[in-house]
Scaffold this motif. Sequence first.
Motif, PDB file in Angstrom:
ATOM      1  N   ARG A  60      15.367   2.815  10.404  1.00 45.87           N
ATOM      2  CA  ARG A  60      15.752   1.719   9.514  1.00 45.87           C
ATOM      3  C   ARG A  60      15.921   0.446  10.324  1.00 45.87           C
ATOM      4  N   SER A  61      14.839  -0.007  10.938  1.00 45.77           N
ATOM      5  CA  SER A  61      14.940  -1.227  11.737  1.00 45.77           C
ATOM      6  C   SER A  61      15.186  -2.414  10.824  1.00 45.77           C
ATOM      7  N   PRO A  62      15.930  -3.438  11.279  1.00 44.84           N
ATOM      8  CA  PRO A  62      16.291  -4.561  10.436  1.00 44.84           C
ATOM      9  C   PRO A  62      15.082  -5.318   9.908  1.00 44.84           C
ATOM     10  N   GLY A  63      13.992  -5.405  10.677  1.00 41.99           N
ATOM     11  CA  GLY A  63      12.817  -6.127  10.229  1.00 41.99           C
ATOM     12  C   GLY A  63      12.092  -5.434   9.090  1.00 41.99           C
ATOM     13  N   ALA A  64      12.174  -4.105   9.025  1.00 40.74           N
ATOM     14  CA  ALA A  64      11.453  -3.359   8.005  1.00 40.74           C
ATOM     15  C   ALA A  64      11.981  -3.667   6.607  1.00 40.74           C
ATOM     16  N   ALA A  65      13.280  -3.853   6.459  1.00 38.66           N
ATOM     17  CA  ALA A  65      13.859  -4.117   5.149  1.00 38.66           C
ATOM     18  C   ALA A  65      13.443  -5.478   4.620  1.00 38.66           C
ATOM     19  N   SER A  66      13.233  -6.445   5.507  1.00 37.53           N
ATOM     20  CA  SER A  66      12.886  -7.790   5.067  1.00 37.53           C
ATOM     21  C   SER A  66      11.381  -8.039   5.096  1.00 37.53           C
ATOM     22  N   CYS A  67      10.593  -7.077   5.516  1.00 38.45           N
ATOM     23  CA  CYS A  67       9.145  -7.243   5.615  1.00 38.45           C
ATOM     24  C   CYS A  67       8.530  -7.301   4.212  1.00 38.45           C
TER      25      CYS A  67
ATOM     26  N   HIS B 191     -11.406  -1.558   4.981  1.00 44.93           N
ATOM     27  CA  HIS B 191     -11.566  -0.105   4.933  1.00 44.93           C
ATOM     28  C   HIS B 191     -11.949   0.413   6.314  1.00 44.93           C
ATOM     29  N   GLY B 192     -11.372   1.549   6.686  1.00 43.41           N
ATOM     30  CA  GLY B 192     -11.631   2.159   7.983  1.00 43.41           C
ATOM     31  C   GLY B 192     -10.604   1.811   9.043  1.00 43.41           C
ATOM     32  N   MET B 193      -9.750   0.800   8.782  1.00 40.96           N
ATOM     33  CA  MET B 193      -8.706   0.452   9.754  1.00 40.96           C
ATOM     34  C   MET B 193      -7.744   1.625   9.925  1.00 40.96           C
ATOM     35  N   SER B 194      -7.236   1.786  11.134  1.00 39.87           N
ATOM     36  CA  SER B 194      -6.237   2.827  11.374  1.00 39.87           C
ATOM     37  C   SER B 194      -4.891   2.368  10.812  1.00 39.87           C
ATOM     38  N   TYR B 195      -3.997   3.321  10.586  1.00 32.01           N
ATOM     39  CA  TYR B 195      -2.662   2.977  10.104  1.00 32.01           C
ATOM     40  C   TYR B 195      -1.954   2.080  11.116  1.00 32.01           C
ATOM     41  N   ALA B 196      -2.143   2.345  12.409  1.00 35.80           N
ATOM     42  CA  ALA B 196      -1.512   1.511  13.443  1.00 35.80           C
ATOM     43  C   ALA B 196      -2.011   0.070  13.360  1.00 35.80           C
ATOM     44  N   HIS B 197      -3.300  -0.116  13.118  1.00 29.71           N
ATOM     45  CA  HIS B 197      -3.859  -1.461  13.002  1.00 29.71           C
ATOM     46  C   HIS B 197      -3.313  -2.156  11.755  1.00 29.71           C
ATOM     47  N   VAL B 198      -3.201  -1.430  10.661  1.00 32.83           N
ATOM     48  CA  VAL B 198      -2.639  -1.984   9.426  1.00 32.83           C
ATOM     49  C   VAL B 198      -1.199  -2.429   9.660  1.00 32.83           C
ATOM     50  N   ARG B 199      -0.414  -1.601  10.338  1.00 35.54           N
ATOM     51  CA  ARG B 199       0.975  -1.981  10.663  1.00 35.54           C
ATOM     52  C   ARG B 199       1.006  -3.264  11.465  1.00 35.54           C
ATOM     53  N   HIS B 200       0.086  -3.407  12.402  1.00 34.58           N
ATOM     54  CA  HIS B 200       0.024  -4.618  13.217  1.00 34.58           C
ATOM     55  C   HIS B 200      -0.292  -5.840  12.346  1.00 34.58           C
ATOM     56  N   VAL B 201      -1.253  -5.712  11.453  1.00 32.63           N
ATOM     57  CA  VAL B 201      -1.646  -6.828  10.575  1.00 32.63           C
ATOM     58  C   VAL B 201      -0.498  -7.216   9.644  1.00 32.63           C
ATOM     59  N   LEU B 202       0.186  -6.220   9.089  1.00 30.82           N
ATOM     60  CA  LEU B 202       1.251  -6.486   8.110  1.00 30.82           C
ATOM     61  C   LEU B 202       2.595  -6.785   8.764  1.00 30.82           C
TER      62      LEU B 202
ATOM     63  N   CYS C 202       4.798  -4.594   9.806  1.00 35.89           N
ATOM     64  CA  CYS C 202       5.773  -3.514   9.623  1.00 35.89           C
ATOM     65  C   CYS C 202       5.079  -2.314   9.006  1.00 35.89           C
ATOM     66  N   GLY C 203       5.759  -1.190   9.049  1.00 37.47           N
ATOM     67  CA  GLY C 203       5.245   0.019   8.420  1.00 37.47           C
ATOM     68  C   GLY C 203       5.648   0.071   6.965  1.00 37.47           C
ATOM     69  N   GLY C 204       4.870   0.760   6.176  1.00 38.35           N
ATOM     70  CA  GLY C 204       5.185   0.895   4.757  1.00 38.35           C
ATOM     71  C   GLY C 204       6.055   2.104   4.476  1.00 38.35           C
ATOM     72  N   ARG C 205       6.398   2.254   3.230  1.00 37.02           N
ATOM     73  CA  ARG C 205       7.173   3.417   2.772  1.00 37.02           C
ATOM     74  C   ARG C 205       6.189   4.475   2.310  1.00 37.02           C
ATOM     75  N   ARG C 206       6.241   5.658   2.919  1.00 38.80           N
ATOM     76  CA  ARG C 206       5.305   6.716   2.523  1.00 38.80           C
ATOM     77  C   ARG C 206       5.658   7.216   1.136  1.00 38.80           C
TER      78      ARG C 206
END
Length: 105
Positions: free
Chosen positions: A23-30, A42-53, A55-59
């Motif tokens: 629960r990092s503080p940045g994730a809640a405000s992302c 399409h085809g981007m890795s999840y790690a690359h998507v996290r970098h672009v956005l 933060c990580g999403g909610r599964r």
Amino acid sequence: MNRILFPLSLALLLAASAAGAARSPGAASCRVDGGQYAALKHGMSYAHVRHVLGCGGRRVSHLTIGHEERATYSWRGRGTYGANLTLTFRNGHLTDKSQLGLSTD
């Protein structure tokens, strides 16, 4: 008795630490916007998507059948009330994306 309490205390401490890190503080405000959505390909890795956005999403869902793994994640968005982004990954790579109400700035 101490031989039981120490490993148990250590396990509880490690679990609490891992929960706090998730629960990092940045994730809640992302919040993502339309520009970030457009940058996803399409085809981007999840790690690359996290970098672009940023933060990580909610599964939302996860399914493994044989050697195939599918997962869907969601992100809160900037824009209209309830704006969001939903991405689907197969074996760790983006296969589908959808958004609702994201602003273009």
